[in-house]
Design a protein around this motif. Structure first.
Motif, PDB file in Angstrom:
ATOM      1  N   ASP A  19       0.834  -1.200   0.000  1.00 57.97           N
ATOM      2  CA  ASP A  19       0.000   0.000   0.000  1.00 57.97           C
ATOM      3  C   ASP A  19       0.868   1.250   0.000  1.00 57.97           C
ATOM      4  OD1 ASP A  19      -2.257  -1.570   0.039  1.00 57.97           O
ATOM      5  OD2 ASP A  19      -2.622  -1.341   2.195  1.00 57.97           O
ATOM      6  N   ALA A  20       1.983   1.206   0.722  1.00 54.73           N
ATOM      7  CA  ALA A  20       2.864   2.374   0.798  1.00 54.73           C
ATOM      8  C   ALA A  20       3.477   2.690  -0.558  1.00 54.73           C
ATOM      9  CB  ALA A  20       3.955   2.136   1.839  1.00 54.73           C
ATOM     10  N   LEU A  21       3.894   1.658  -1.279  1.00 57.27           N
ATOM     11  CA  LEU A  21       4.505   1.913  -2.582  1.00 57.27           C
ATOM     12  C   LEU A  21       3.458   2.353  -3.598  1.00 57.27           C
ATOM     13  CD1 LEU A  21       7.187   1.938  -4.054  1.00 57.27           C
ATOM     14  CD2 LEU A  21       6.810  -0.438  -4.705  1.00 57.27           C
ATOM     15  N   ARG A  22       2.254   1.807  -3.496  1.00 64.15           N
ATOM     16  CA  ARG A  22       1.190   2.269  -4.386  1.00 64.15           C
ATOM     17  C   ARG A  22       0.847   3.736  -4.102  1.00 64.15           C
ATOM     18  NH1 ARG A  22      -1.010  -3.024  -3.783  1.00 64.15           N
ATOM     19  NH2 ARG A  22      -2.337  -2.307  -2.073  1.00 64.15           N
ATOM     20  N   ALA A  23       0.860   4.110  -2.840  1.00 55.92           N
ATOM     21  CA  ALA A  23       0.591   5.506  -2.488  1.00 55.92           C
ATOM     22  C   ALA A  23       1.673   6.417  -3.043  1.00 55.92           C
ATOM     23  CB  ALA A  23       0.489   5.652  -0.970  1.00 55.92           C
ATOM     24  N   TRP A  24       2.910   5.950  -2.986  1.00 55.70           N
ATOM     25  CA  TRP A  24       4.003   6.732  -3.576  1.00 55.70           C
ATOM     26  C   TRP A  24       3.783   6.914  -5.078  1.00 55.70           C
ATOM     27  CZ3 TRP A  24       7.209   5.609  -7.570  1.00 55.70           C
ATOM     28  CH2 TRP A  24       8.260   6.488  -7.787  1.00 55.70           C
TER      29      TRP A  24
END
Length: 256
Positions: A117-122
């Motif tokens: 989720d963190a990388l998708r948010a980035w």
């Protein structure tokens, strides 16, 4: 088309260097001539949409790399891939196994990996900046994200320049010229039987440390090295140490 590339050295074995998705072939300045001086024929290239290679047609990066090796009469080669370049190297080894004799994967991406989720948010933040026309903001987001604590001002300036160039090329290309990603499964990766160095930085994003876990488990010939000083781009963060790491790998009996 033939990918823009540089050649150095005249050894019996060929080493192909594939850059990350925020860089181009200049990221290998610290290793290109060192590997040639160690007795290897070294090739570094710009994938389509990076550096000096334009986006002129629909394409599959791994097939472009295969065509380059065929053009040079350089297959099979030891393929060194950083981040996205590692993913391309894995696709090449899975789909065109006769073109790869060994793999060295530095902070590698991986076909089929589901980002956190963190990388998708980035990625969503990067898209927002680009859609708003804030190219400077998107470039700085990448510089701040992908370089580890050992990266100096020269490395940061080079990534800034390379990433801006990639954005300019890719944003100007028609949508129908977007790259086509081949389907490569975990079973396909498990069928890659060449020696493989899987190197990952202690300061890299958690996604890429998880990928290193997966690749170490899946690739039959994998050997993992954890770099306690590195972020995502060790070739730019400690160029000489990365050159020594690659030179030592290429000197292993299984590679020669």
């Amino acid at each position: 088309m033939t990918l823009t590339h540089d050649l150095a050295g005249d050894g019996p074995s060929t080493v192909l260097l594939l850059h990350s998705g925020v860089c181009d072939r200049r990221m290998w300045d610290g290793q290109f001539h060192a590997l040639a001086e160690a007795g290897h024929r070294v090739v570094r290239c710009d994938l389509r949409g990076f550096g000096d290679t334009p986006v002129d047609a629909p394409h599959t990066h791994a097939d472009d790399v295969r065509d380059l090796l065929d053009h040079l009469g350089a297959a099979p080669a030891v393929v060194v891939g950083s981040s996205f370049g590692g993913e391309v190297a894995l696709e090449l080894a899975a789909r065109h196994p006769g073109h790869v004799s060994a793999l060295a994967l530095l902070g590698s991406a991986m076909p089929g990996f589901v980002p956190s989720d963190a990388l998708r948010a980035w990625g969503g933040r990067e898209d927002e900046l680009l859609e708003a026309g804030d190219l400077d903001g998107a470039v700085e987001l990448n510089v701040d994200t992908w370089l580890g604590p050992e990266a100096g001002p020269e490395a940061r300036a080079l990534v800034r320049e390379m990433q801006r160039r990639a954005f300019e090329l890719q944003l100007a290309a028609p949508e129908e010229f977007s790259p086509v990603s081949p389907e490569v499964t975990a079973d396909d990766l498990a069928g890659i039987e060449v020696p493989a160095l899987v190197a990952v930085g202690a300061h890299d994003l958690p996604d890429f440390r998880a990928i290193a876990d997966d690749l170490t488990r899946l690739l039959p010939g994998a050997r993992r090295v954890d770099l306690d000083w590195a972020g995502h781009l060790p070739a730019l963060e400690r160029p000489e140490e990365t050159a020594r790491l690659l030179t030592a790998f290429l000197a292993e009996p299984a590679i020669r």
